[in-house]
Enzyme design. Structure first.
Site, mmCIF file in Angstrom:
data_model
loop_
_atom_site.group_PDB
_atom_site.id
_atom_site.type_symbol
_atom_site.label_atom_id
_atom_site.label_comp_id
_atom_site.label_asym_id
_atom_site.label_seq_id
_atom_site.Cartn_x
_atom_site.Cartn_y
_atom_site.Cartn_z
ATOM 1 N N TYR A 98 -28.100 31.537 -29.869
ATOM 2 C CA TYR A 98 -27.644 33.160 -30.311
ATOM 3 C C TYR A 98 -27.439 32.758 -31.630
ATOM 4 O O TYR A 98 -26.647 31.953 -32.378
ATOM 5 C CB TYR A 98 -26.256 33.726 -29.646
ATOM 6 N N HIS A 132 -28.414 39.950 -32.282
ATOM 7 C CA HIS A 132 -27.635 41.620 -32.010
ATOM 8 C C HIS A 132 -28.176 42.359 -33.485
ATOM 9 O O HIS A 132 -28.103 41.537 -34.243
ATOM 10 C CB HIS A 132 -26.859 41.426 -31.552
#
Length: 145
Positions: free
Chosen positions: A58, A96
């Site tokens: 991530y 994100h």
């Protein structure tokens, strides 16, 4: 800590202690970029274990100070992490991105990332609050860019 100073200058979000702990424990997956001995950019990742035991990466943050953008520093940072993923047989990397951040979306698309999800009201203190989940699946046959 250089990473904290950079993030304060780069991002509208303040990161908590867990972010910095995750960045430190990710080892090689967190890097600072220097230009003429000045810290001008960084990538900070977290390694996550998926169901079944596979690891994915991530990208918590990737940023370069405005005067140093366009010099390939962000490209070097991301390429470095993508190479690490390939070497360690990590098949997925994601992040994100705020839905109105077209520069970031286009940057990641150049590397083969795709928008895989939209999350409403992901961010609490910035507008728009929505984000895209941007993902790249790395197959072992892919060579580095």
């Amino acid at each position: 800590m250089q990473l904290k100073k950079l993030n304060t200058a780069l991002f509208p979000v303040r990161y908590n202690d867990k972010y910095y702990a995750d960045a430190l424990t990710s080892g090689e997956f967190t890097k600072l970029a220097y230009y003429s001995d000045i810290c001008v950019g960084s990538i900070a990742c977290r390694l996550e274990k998926k169901e079944g035991g596979a690891i994915r990466v991530y990208i918590m943050t990737l940023g370069v100070l405005a005067p140093y953008r366009g010099l390939g520093i962000g490209t070097k940072l991301l390429s470095y992490v993508l190479d690490l993923c390939a070497k360690q047989n990590i098949g997925e990397i994601y992040l994100h991105v705020q839905t109105n951040n077209e520069d970031a979306i286009n940057f990641y698309k150049k590397f083969g990332f795709e928008i895989t999800e939209t999350i409403q009201n992901y961010y609490t203190n910035i507008t728009p609050p929505d984000c895209f989940v941007v993902t790249k699946f790395i197959t072992q046959s892919q060579t580095k860019k």
